[in-house]
Structure formats: structure tokens, C-alpha cells
Design a protein around this motif. Sequence first.
Motif, PDB file in Angstrom:
ATOM      1  N   LEU A 204      27.121   5.939  55.350  1.00  0.00           N
ATOM      2  CA  LEU A 204      27.502   7.118  55.584  1.00  0.00           C
ATOM      3  C   LEU A 204      27.736   8.051  53.903  1.00  0.00           C
ATOM      4  N   ILE A 205      27.463   7.229  52.943  1.00  0.00           N
ATOM      5  CA  ILE A 205      27.562   7.987  51.595  1.00  0.00           C
ATOM      6  C   ILE A 205      26.857   9.082  51.467  1.00  0.00           C
ATOM      7  N   GLN A 206      25.117   9.022  51.970  1.00  0.00           N
ATOM      8  CA  GLN A 206      24.611  10.307  51.831  1.00  0.00           C
ATOM      9  C   GLN A 206      24.903  11.280  52.408  1.00  0.00           C
ATOM     10  N   SER A 207      25.277  11.176  53.665  1.00  0.00           N
ATOM     11  CA  SER A 207      25.561  12.427  54.338  1.00  0.00           C
ATOM     12  C   SER A 207      27.333  12.965  53.961  1.00  0.00           C
ATOM     13  N   GLU A 208      28.063  12.147  53.484  1.00  0.00           N
ATOM     14  CA  GLU A 208      29.244  12.227  53.039  1.00  0.00           C
ATOM     15  C   GLU A 208      29.083  13.243  51.741  1.00  0.00           C
ATOM     16  N   LEU A 209      28.343  12.762  50.831  1.00  0.00           N
ATOM     17  CA  LEU A 209      28.076  13.480  49.434  1.00  0.00           C
ATOM     18  C   LEU A 209      27.210  14.575  49.443  1.00  0.00           C
ATOM     19  N   PHE A 210      26.083  14.461  50.260  1.00  0.00           N
ATOM     20  CA  PHE A 210      25.386  15.526  50.112  1.00  0.00           C
ATOM     21  C   PHE A 210      25.224  16.627  51.450  1.00  0.00           C
ATOM     22  N   GLY A 211      25.945  16.115  52.645  1.00  0.00           N
ATOM     23  CA  GLY A 211      26.028  16.872  53.995  1.00  0.00           C
ATOM     24  C   GLY A 211      24.768  16.721  54.574  1.00  0.00           C
ATOM     25  N   TYR A 212      24.602  17.373  55.625  1.00  0.00           N
ATOM     26  CA  TYR A 212      23.567  17.597  56.675  1.00  0.00           C
ATOM     27  C   TYR A 212      23.206  18.628  57.462  1.00  0.00           C
ATOM     28  N   GLU A 213      22.104  18.898  57.795  1.00  0.00           N
ATOM     29  CA  GLU A 213      21.586  19.931  58.711  1.00  0.00           C
ATOM     30  C   GLU A 213      21.855  19.612  60.083  1.00  0.00           C
ATOM     31  N   ARG A 214      22.108  20.503  60.931  1.00  0.00           N
ATOM     32  CA  ARG A 214      22.301  20.324  62.529  1.00  0.00           C
ATOM     33  C   ARG A 214      20.950  19.588  62.787  1.00  0.00           C
ATOM     34  N   GLY A 215      21.150  18.611  63.737  1.00  0.00           N
ATOM     35  CA  GLY A 215      20.120  17.885  64.566  1.00  0.00           C
ATOM     36  C   GLY A 215      19.090  17.263  63.402  1.00  0.00           C
ATOM     37  N   SER A 216      19.934  16.956  62.236  1.00  0.00           N
ATOM     38  CA  SER A 216      19.198  15.870  61.276  1.00  0.00           C
ATOM     39  C   SER A 216      19.193  14.451  61.647  1.00  0.00           C
ATOM     40  N   PHE A 217      20.212  14.004  62.195  1.00  0.00           N
ATOM     41  CA  PHE A 217      19.975  12.583  62.937  1.00  0.00           C
ATOM     42  C   PHE A 217      21.037  12.613  64.148  1.00  0.00           C
ATOM     43  N   THR A 218      20.887  11.745  64.858  1.00  0.00           N
ATOM     44  CA  THR A 218      21.646  11.698  66.287  1.00  0.00           C
ATOM     45  C   THR A 218      23.228  11.720  66.091  1.00  0.00           C
ATOM     46  N   GLY A 219      23.792  12.681  66.643  1.00  0.00           N
ATOM     47  CA  GLY A 219      25.003  12.867  66.352  1.00  0.00           C
ATOM     48  C   GLY A 219      25.301  14.193  65.355  1.00  0.00           C
ATOM     49  N   ALA A 220      24.440  14.535  64.850  1.00  0.00           N
ATOM     50  CA  ALA A 220      24.612  15.991  64.025  1.00  0.00           C
ATOM     51  C   ALA A 220      24.561  17.012  64.500  1.00  0.00           C
ATOM     52  N   ALA A 221      25.517  17.281  65.614  1.00  0.00           N
ATOM     53  CA  ALA A 221      25.499  18.552  66.296  1.00  0.00           C
ATOM     54  C   ALA A 221      25.781  19.787  65.514  1.00  0.00           C
ATOM     55  N   LYS A 222      26.495  19.617  64.391  1.00  0.00           N
ATOM     56  CA  LYS A 222      26.639  20.669  63.634  1.00  0.00           C
ATOM     57  C   LYS A 222      26.245  20.605  62.260  1.00  0.00           C
ATOM     58  N   GLU A 223      25.896  21.509  61.329  1.00  0.00           N
ATOM     59  CA  GLU A 223      25.843  21.254  60.088  1.00  0.00           C
ATOM     60  C   GLU A 223      26.918  20.939  59.304  1.00  0.00           C
ATOM     61  N   LYS A 224      26.993  20.342  58.139  1.00  0.00           N
ATOM     62  CA  LYS A 224      28.011  19.885  57.649  1.00  0.00           C
ATOM     63  C   LYS A 224      27.998  19.906  55.810  1.00  0.00           C
ATOM     64  N   ALA A 225      28.793  20.523  55.338  1.00  0.00           N
ATOM     65  CA  ALA A 225      28.616  20.701  53.798  1.00  0.00           C
ATOM     66  C   ALA A 225      28.938  19.236  53.336  1.00  0.00           C
TER      67      ALA A 225
END
Length: 443
Positions: A204-225
Motif C-alpha cells: 500500500l505504500i506507493q498508493s498511500e504516498l503518491f495517491g492514485y487515479e480512478r480505475g488505476s487498479f481493482t478497487g480504485a473506484a475514486k481518485e485519491k490524493a
Amino acid sequence: MAVKRLICISTKGASAVRETCGPLSGWDVCVISSLHEANRVLQTQRYLVGLLLDCIDTATAAESDQFLRRHCNVQWVGVIERSELDARESRALVVDHLCDFHTLPLDHARLHHTLGHAHGWAMLRERPLDQSSASGFQSIQGDSAAINALRAQIRKVAPVNAPVLIWGESGSGKELAAHAIHTNSLRAGGPFVPINCGALPSGLIQSELFGYERGSFTGAAKEKAGLIESAAGGTIFLDEIGDLPKDIQSNLLRFLQERTITRIGATREIAVDARVIAASHVNLKSAVAQGQFREDLYYRLNVLPIEVPPLRERKADLPLLAEHVFRTYSAEKGAHVKGFSSKAMRAMEQHDWPGNVRELINCIRRAMVLADGRLITPADLNLAGETSVFHGDALGESRVRAERDAICVSLANAGKNVTHAAKHLGVSRMTLYRLIAKYNISV
Ligand SMILES: Nc1ncnc2c1ncn2[C@@H]1O[C@H](COP(=O)(O)OP(=O)(O)OP(=O)(O)O)[C@@H](O)[C@H]1O
Ligand SMILES: [Mg+2]
């Protein structure tokens, strides 16, 4: 100068009080005739200082003890007949509850001085102990040369925008130092975002630190900073930076070089203005030598190095720190304990505190709960066994250190997974939990 308020307990009335004590200029005196009435008054009104004129000899010792214990936040000064001190119960009341006492006949000037002093102490005790203080320095307790040098270093690095690398043993106060740097910087109005790199699951470190765009992986329903973005305008504190996986180290290096981040699944970069403060309890230079930490990232982070000294190197601060911890938690729990016996203070000064301030806090909190008497004793602190291990027993000391180090290394290698670390060490999980608690290792 503001008038100070004094609650005076005397069975003899206001004019007798004036006659006995002389003029109490600068004080607004409220004379109360019994402990019972004083109890009622103190439930609704706040007094920092109290004067006990004749109640120690009129009330029973048990009544006085109960009353004084209940109102332990007031600084009590007692006036007592010298002959009263022959009674064991009266002496116990004086020792346990009064900040000072006078015998009759009274020296008016001395009494005035004592009351002023008691008020000064009470004001100091009343100072807020939280970390929201303007400079952040009040939360760093201590007046030793080592802690003053640390404050001076913090003052120097705070206004500069470059990264800071804080080194110090576990529980020594690295996060506190990082927070003080932030509150003394021009970014103080912005967020301070602490992240424990060792506690984040590696996936989870990568997504926690850098955030993700919607749909970038399963479960990423919304974008997150990510957390770095959320520190914009402020400071991001990366604790236990040595635990950061190598691929994330590269991304962090890019952020330090370009001041931009890319969310997972994004095609564009986002500029983020956040200052980086990193901390480690392991020597990052040797992690670099062993190939576990990127050398280029190490040099990027190590622009302004700061070292937080271990508690054993600033033992002069122990009484102050111990009192600070005691006050913090007695306010929280309304503890029945009044303070430390001098033997307990000596035992603390002799202990080596491998878990530093965090170990001191845990030890005092435990003793406050377990103590039967009014003062914490060395037995309540449970340091005796360890003290004899650490003093005059070089082999024992090395064994303890070796054991602690082996546990820290195994835990670090296992990404703080206790089951894996226990397997590696050849002990059961329960044993490892016991050792982690014994050595105050943070997991
Ligand atoms: N000088 C100090 N004065 C008052 N409290 C302190 C001091 N140093 C540390 N503490 C307290 O001790 C505890 C541990 O401090 P902190 O979390 O800053 O240590 P750390 O070095 O980051 O620990 P770790 O390595 O386990 O992350 C905290 O509750 C902190 O408030
Ligand atoms: Mg920390």
C-alpha cells in the motif's frame, strides 16, 4: 500586578487570621472555617494556593489526608505548632501534601515569601503541556547541554527549506524534533503529515504516498490524493525511512529532485510544495553500504543532519522529564499517587533506558497504576533487576544489547511482521511479544 487568590482554612475567623499572618498584601484571602466547607468551595472555585492554619490539629489525620488528596492541585502551605510534629500522622500529612510549612509563632515576611513561591510553582504547573504551543519547544522537555544543543540545531535548520534527516534511537524524540522544526519554519501554518514507513503494508505504500487515479487498479473506484500531496504547503515527516522499499525509494528521490509526483495510473505530474523531514533509528549509511538504501537518496535527504541524543546521555533531564510525564498522566487519570520517592528518582537516574523517553513514559504510567502508596517506589518502577544488569555487569549488558539488537534487526528484515521475525529468531510469537514489551521496541 494581578491580585492572587488564597484559600485559608482556619476555625478562628478572618480577624484571627489577619492577626496570626500579618498583612497579606497582594492576596485576595478567602477564609473558610472547616475542611467540609472548603471542599464545597473548591468544587466550584479555582485556587492555586491554600493556607492551612489550624486544621491539621483540629481535623482527624484521616480527614485531612482525604481532603488534601482530593485537592492535590492546590499548593498547600501549612502552619503548625512545633509540638504537633512529634506525632507521626501530622508529619506524614506535612511530608505527603504540603509544599512548605511554618511553625508558630509566624515570621510574617517568610510566610509572605513562601506563599508567593507556592503561587509561582502553581503557575508553572498550570502551563499547557500540549504540543500546540507556539514554538513547539515547550513540548521538548529538558535543560541538559545535549537537549539545548538539539534545540539550537532545530532553530538553525527550521527556516531553511532543504530536507532534514533525523537520527536517533527508538523512542528518543525524533518525531517531537521533526514537529518542532515544522512549527519553527515558515510552513508552520501548513499541515504536518507524519508517516511511519515501517508501519505501512508494503503493497500500500506507493498508493498511500503518491495517491492514485480512478480505475488505476481493482478497487480504485475514486481518485485519491496521496499523503505527499496532502502535505502541500507544509511538511511531510517520513519516520523509519530505512524501511521504505527500494522501488518507492526511487519515486521519493524523483519527488525530491523534481518537486513533482505522479499518482498511480496518472499520465501527468503534479507539482507539490512539501518539505521533507525523514528519520531513522538505524544508521542509514550502513544500510547504504549493505545495498539496502539508495545512496543517491541518502545524500538527498542528508542535507541537514540532526541527531537526537539517547536518554542515557542526558540523565540530568530525568527528574524534569519524570515530573512532566507524571503531571501529564495524573491530570488524565486523577491518580492517587503524589509523586516519586527519592529512591525511585535515584533508580530512574541509574537506569540506562534502552527504550529512551518512550520507555520512561511507559514505566511511569505503569508505576502510577500499580503503586499502593502515595509515592512511587523503586519496586513500583520495576527497574531494579535491569539496573543491576546494566551496572557493573559488562557481560550482562552486552547480552541484553545483543538480544535487543537481534530482535530489532529481525523485525526490520521481516517488515515488522512478528510471526516471521519470531520464526527467524527461533522463538515463539508469544516470547517475541514479551521481549518486544521488555525492551520497549516499537512495532
Ligand atoms: N524531550 C522530550 N520531552 C518530552 N517528551 C518527550 C521528549 N522526547 C520524547 N518525548 C516523548 O516520548 C515519546 C517518544 O517520542 P517520539 O515519538 O518523538 O520518539 P521517536 O524517536 O520518534 O520514536 P520511534 O523511534 O519509536 O519512532 C513521545 O510520547 C514524545 O512526546
Ligand atoms: Mg517516531
